[in-house]
Design an enzyme around this catalytic site. Sequence first.
Site, short mmCIF file in Angstrom:
data_model
loop_
_atom_site.label_atom_id
_atom_site.label_comp_id
_atom_site.label_asym_id
_atom_site.label_seq_id
_atom_site.Cartn_x
_atom_site.Cartn_y
_atom_site.Cartn_z
N CYS A 246 0.80 -1.22 0.00
CA CYS A 246 0.00 0.00 0.00
C CYS A 246 0.83 1.27 0.00
CB CYS A 246 -0.95 -0.02 1.19
SG CYS A 246 -2.24 -1.28 1.07
N GLU A 378 -2.99 -3.33 -5.94
CA GLU A 378 -4.39 -3.47 -5.48
C GLU A 378 -5.29 -2.38 -6.05
OE1 GLU A 378 -4.59 -3.92 -1.22
OE2 GLU A 378 -4.03 -6.03 -1.33
#
Length: 658
Positions: A246, A378
């Site tokens: 992330c 993602e």
Amino acid sequence: MKQRFAFLLLILTMLVGKNYSQVNHTLVVNAAQTKATVDPTMWGIFFEDINFGADGGIYAELVKNRSFEFFKPMMGWTVNRKKLVEGELLVINRGEENTRNPRFLRVTMNNAVKGDLGLTNEGFRGMGIKKGLRYDFSVLYRQPEAHTKLHIELTDSTKRVVGDTVLSLTEAGDSWHKAAVTFHANETLLKGRLNIWFEGNGTVDLDMISLFPGDTWKNRPGGMRADMVQLLADMKPGFIRFPGGCIVEGFDLTNRYRWKNTVGPIEERQLMINRWNIEFPYRNAPDYFQTFGLGFFEYFQLADDIGAEPLPILNCGMACQFNSAELVPMKDLDPFIQDALDLIEFANGDVNTKWGKVRAEMGHPAPFNLKMMGIGNENWGPQYIERLKAFQAAIKGKYPNIKLICSSGTDPNGERFDYLNGELRKLNADFIDEHYYRKPEWFLQNARRYDNYPRTGSKVFGGEYASHVDNTVGSKRNTWLAALSEAAFMTGLERNADVVGMASYAPLFANVDGWQWAPDLIWVNNLQAYGTPDYQVQKLFSLNKGSKAVPITLNKDAVAGQDSLYASACIDAAANELIIKVVNASDKAQNNTLQLDGVKKLAAKGKLLTMQSDLTAVNSFDSPTNVAPVESTIAIKNKKIVLNTAPYSFSVLRVKLD
């Protein structure tokens, strides 16, 4: 907790098989029938700077906020003084003079002697200090006159000194200079501190105050923690994915990871707040920043050191869609694409190219031989596909042999996944990155996930996975149940090695005093590091991956959950050995006869590695190998092996093909 595990066991028994008092199986291995080639990169590792994995973790720097660039410039530092003198310590911001490292500390001494004025740095939840070890202190400074001495001390919580030295700052003038000194500690401390006492008169400017242990990996100055790197090297991973995760996306685009800010001289790398600083209210870490002492050069160097292929992941012009969902307009995407092209040049370019020269000046003239990179992490939706197409066209146009890893979002199923999986296969994506953070039941149920996937076209990268035993905040533990369910799932990945080219557990590291996410593969404190049961499973697969997958069947069917049994088999062509992996996920011992077909002659004995424990068992700093492989030998007769698997066990068998 025990009641929860008992209930989970009942569910697992209903899901994967009946509870027999004694179960007998004949498993047939056809060693002559190759099902798939197992890529050398099959089992790798995933690194993200989460859980204080870099600063306060594998990056061995002991001083927190060494250049006063944190949001609170004196965070991590305590001022020690006999008497307050207004303005004796000032944080100066150079602004445009040095935009990457603008702040420094100005100290004004009034005929100071040791004990009058000083600083204490608390380190990252303390400093791990080892008795007899050398410590390397350094600082950047400038002063009008050569008048300053620094008294350097390592202390315990009672302020008792366990190692000290004196550093004289001998240069004067308007330029910055580096001074360094080494000294040794005479005691071991889990949570030590650094004191700096000033002696002199007048002003001195300080920046990049640093302390490193002398036992870094490969004894590199300013390097990595050797014990943590050794755990990675011991796995012999096929690849290392970095820097995440992330942090690639960032909370918003200003917070995204920018690799160009992480290379070059250490004092010119631009610090940034770590997005995990405020991500979880229940695990806030206001002192979590990224100094980038561990930058892209060091990641490539680490991959080189441990024999792994580097796999960098780059921002695709989209921030985290769970946070800000910010994205750059398509008309402004070119700088992001250029970053990807420049990274390939940095890794592979000749020393006469712009970025190849930067790599060479950092100490690595030879190329790193980058073969693949990821575009986005993602990310999902049509907006991701639109941006990916632009990246794919530019990168493949200039570097057609670079393989691209493409995101399938956050989950292994659902509308988002189905859309992305379809679109990426239309684009003939090299790898589709699938992530699975699920309960043990999911891993057991999905051992056949890839049995019916297309055998041609895009390959799968199991980029992030971990079995989460429960959903209670702070108690997602690395139990043997979690590791066992992962082992069962991984037999399905290995069986389908023509579909799945790479896989890696995530996250990799966690500091026991500073984590945000659990479970994790390796846990550390300031002095120790240990591998969890999950680590031991990943290591067994990596060290025993073989080169060709071959069938292992039960009643002519893949062994994927019948009576809670899971298995895979492969040939290690280099060692000329047959490798068989068997998971018994039931609460009963099982008697398995392994019938080895397609072989002319076998050794009389094989090597057997077995992991077995109670499902709630964990490893710890006190018992780091509580759940770990035990090696033994096993007899082979008439091309048959009797393998009796204990309840809740994972067995790896290696047989020499004479």
